[in-house]
Design a protein around this motif. Structure first.
Motif, short mmCIF file in Angstrom:
data_model
loop_
_atom_site.label_atom_id
_atom_site.label_comp_id
_atom_site.label_asym_id
_atom_site.label_seq_id
_atom_site.Cartn_x
_atom_site.Cartn_y
_atom_site.Cartn_z
N GLY A 143 0.80 -1.21 0.00
CA GLY A 143 0.00 0.00 0.00
C GLY A 143 0.84 1.26 0.00
O GLY A 143 2.07 1.22 0.10
N MET A 144 0.18 2.40 -0.11
CA MET A 144 0.84 3.69 -0.15
C MET A 144 1.33 4.10 1.24
O MET A 144 0.72 3.75 2.25
CB MET A 144 -0.11 4.77 -0.68
N PHE A 145 2.41 4.84 1.27
CA PHE A 145 2.92 5.43 2.51
C PHE A 145 2.67 6.94 2.41
O PHE A 145 3.09 7.58 1.44
CB PHE A 145 4.39 5.11 2.69
N VAL A 146 1.98 7.47 3.41
CA VAL A 146 1.45 8.83 3.33
C VAL A 146 1.86 9.64 4.56
O VAL A 146 1.83 9.12 5.69
CB VAL A 146 -0.09 8.81 3.21
N MET A 147 2.19 10.90 4.34
CA MET A 147 2.47 11.84 5.42
C MET A 147 1.45 12.96 5.34
O MET A 147 1.23 13.55 4.27
CB MET A 147 3.90 12.38 5.32
N ILE A 148 0.81 13.26 6.49
CA ILE A 148 -0.34 14.17 6.50
C ILE A 148 -0.11 15.31 7.49
O ILE A 148 0.42 15.11 8.59
CB ILE A 148 -1.62 13.41 6.88
N GLY A 149 -0.54 16.50 7.09
CA GLY A 149 -0.54 17.66 7.98
C GLY A 149 -1.82 18.44 7.80
O GLY A 149 -2.62 18.16 6.90
N LYS A 150 -2.04 19.41 8.66
CA LYS A 150 -3.20 20.28 8.50
C LYS A 150 -3.20 20.90 7.10
O LYS A 150 -4.21 20.96 6.42
CB LYS A 150 -3.20 21.36 9.58
N THR A 151 -2.04 21.37 6.68
CA THR A 151 -1.81 21.82 5.32
C THR A 151 -0.45 21.29 4.88
O THR A 151 0.35 20.85 5.71
CB THR A 151 -1.80 23.36 5.20
N GLU A 152 -0.18 21.33 3.58
CA GLU A 152 1.13 20.90 3.10
C GLU A 152 2.23 21.79 3.67
O GLU A 152 3.35 21.34 3.94
CB GLU A 152 1.18 20.93 1.57
N ARG A 153 1.91 23.07 3.89
CA ARG A 153 2.91 24.01 4.42
C ARG A 153 3.27 23.65 5.86
O ARG A 153 4.46 23.64 6.23
CB ARG A 153 2.38 25.44 4.35
N THR A 154 2.27 23.37 6.70
CA THR A 154 2.58 23.01 8.08
C THR A 154 3.25 21.63 8.15
O THR A 154 4.08 21.40 9.02
CB THR A 154 1.30 23.00 8.94
N LEU A 155 2.89 20.74 7.24
CA LEU A 155 3.56 19.44 7.17
C LEU A 155 5.04 19.63 6.87
O LEU A 155 5.90 18.99 7.49
CB LEU A 155 2.91 18.57 6.10
N ASP A 156 5.34 20.52 5.95
CA ASP A 156 6.73 20.80 5.60
C ASP A 156 7.49 21.35 6.80
O ASP A 156 8.60 20.90 7.12
CB ASP A 156 6.75 21.81 4.44
N ARG A 157 6.87 22.30 7.49
CA ARG A 157 7.54 22.95 8.63
C ARG A 157 7.71 22.01 9.81
O ARG A 157 8.78 21.94 10.42
CB ARG A 157 6.73 24.18 9.06
N ASN A 158 6.66 21.26 10.13
CA ASN A 158 6.67 20.45 11.35
C ASN A 158 7.32 19.09 11.20
O ASN A 158 7.90 18.57 12.16
CB ASN A 158 5.23 20.24 11.85
N ILE A 159 7.24 18.50 10.00
CA ILE A 159 7.66 17.11 9.83
C ILE A 159 8.74 16.93 8.77
O ILE A 159 9.79 16.33 9.02
CB ILE A 159 6.44 16.22 9.48
N LEU A 160 8.49 17.43 7.57
CA LEU A 160 9.39 17.13 6.46
C LEU A 160 10.79 17.70 6.65
O LEU A 160 11.79 16.99 6.49
CB LEU A 160 8.79 17.64 5.14
N ARG A 161 10.88 18.97 6.99
CA ARG A 161 12.20 19.57 7.20
C ARG A 161 12.94 18.95 8.37
O ARG A 161 14.14 18.63 8.26
CB ARG A 161 12.06 21.08 7.38
N PRO A 162 12.27 18.77 9.54
CA PRO A 162 12.97 18.09 10.64
C PRO A 162 13.40 16.67 10.28
O PRO A 162 14.47 16.22 10.70
CB PRO A 162 11.92 18.08 11.76
#
Length: 267
Positions: free
Chosen positions: A52-71
């Protein structure tokens, strides 16, 4: 983000023990729960055999980037994790991961029909209820797991009521954090942060409690202000009224104690 970890801490313990179908990190701000969840997610993406797919979710893509992807990229490096917000996907240790924003009710269409082998969800209490319901239903492959973080909300929130407190929802692991659980924070910062909140916000964001603020006019009000008193303790009584025109009239019965403290007894 400081990525130092110690053994025998709540963060370390949660990384080791988050092996259920649904794994939730809930608690105060700055308590280290997100760091633990990200590390566990990176490990899962590298070792999982789930389809299956592996998915990363945030309130918005911008907050996902700030809170999860960059760290996450800071933690594992650009070679292990590369991504593009514009394309809505990335690659983590050779595994393709997709990004989803859950900012409104229409967001449910972004995951409807999908089959997920792994999900990393940031700030789940901010998602619409229908989105969270659909998200859980998409984890249908063998060995699929969800790793979600959140600050507490009202006690009747879908996640609290239907997952955390639901005895029939058994395949879950829930980790609760308080601000003081983050040993890595400077004491002066912790003290200042505690002073910046009061009432229900202190309960939620410092102590990590699920308390109700719905309908509260004064956000510093919480259950600590509700006390028992015998009517004989009051030396005087007052009735305060607000004669509403567009809204209903309101009257409060107030009792005064000897030490000049006043209590709203009835209304």
């Amino acid at each position: 983000m400081n990525w130092k970890l110690r053994r025998n801490t709540k963060q370390w313990d949660s990384i080791i023990k988050s092996n259920a179908w649904v794994n939730l990190w809930t608690g105060s701000v700055r308590s280290g729960k997100t760091v633990a969840a990200i590390i566990r997610w990176a490990e899962y993406c590298k070792t999982s055999q789930a389809d299956g797919m592996f998915v990363m979710i945030g309130k918005t893509e911008r907050t996902l980037d700030r809170n999860i992807l960059r760290p996450l990229q800071e933690a594992v490096g650009h070679r292990r994790f590369s991504y593009s917000i514009a394309k809505g996907c990335g690659e983590l240790d050779g595994r393709e991961v997709f990004f989803v924003g859950a900012n409104d009710e229409r967001s449910v269409t972004k995951i409807q029909g999908g089959t997920f082998g792994g999900v990393c969800a940031d700030e789940m209490t901010l998602y619409p209820t229908e989105f969270n319901k659909m998200l859980i239903s998409r984890l249908s492959t063998k060995g699929a797991k969800l790793f979600g973080t959140m600050n507490p909300d009202i006690p009747t929130h879908y996640i609290k009521k239907e997952i955390i407190d639901n005895p029939e929802f058994t395949d879950k692991t829930v980790f609760k954090f308080k601000l003081d659980d983050n040993w890595n924070l400077d004491k002066a910062y912790v003290d200042n942060l505690k002073k910046s909140y009061s009432g229900l916000w202190y309960k939620r964001f410092i102590e990590g409690e699920w308390v109700s603020g719905e309908g509260a006019i004064y956000d510093m009000f919480c259950d600590d202000f509700i006390v028992e008193r015998d009517k004989s303790e009051f030396i005087r009584w007052f009735v305060g009224g607000d004669c509403g025109i567009g809204d209903p009239c309101a009257y409060l019965l107030v009792g005064e104690e000897k030490d000049k403290r006043y209590h709203v007894v009835d209304g």
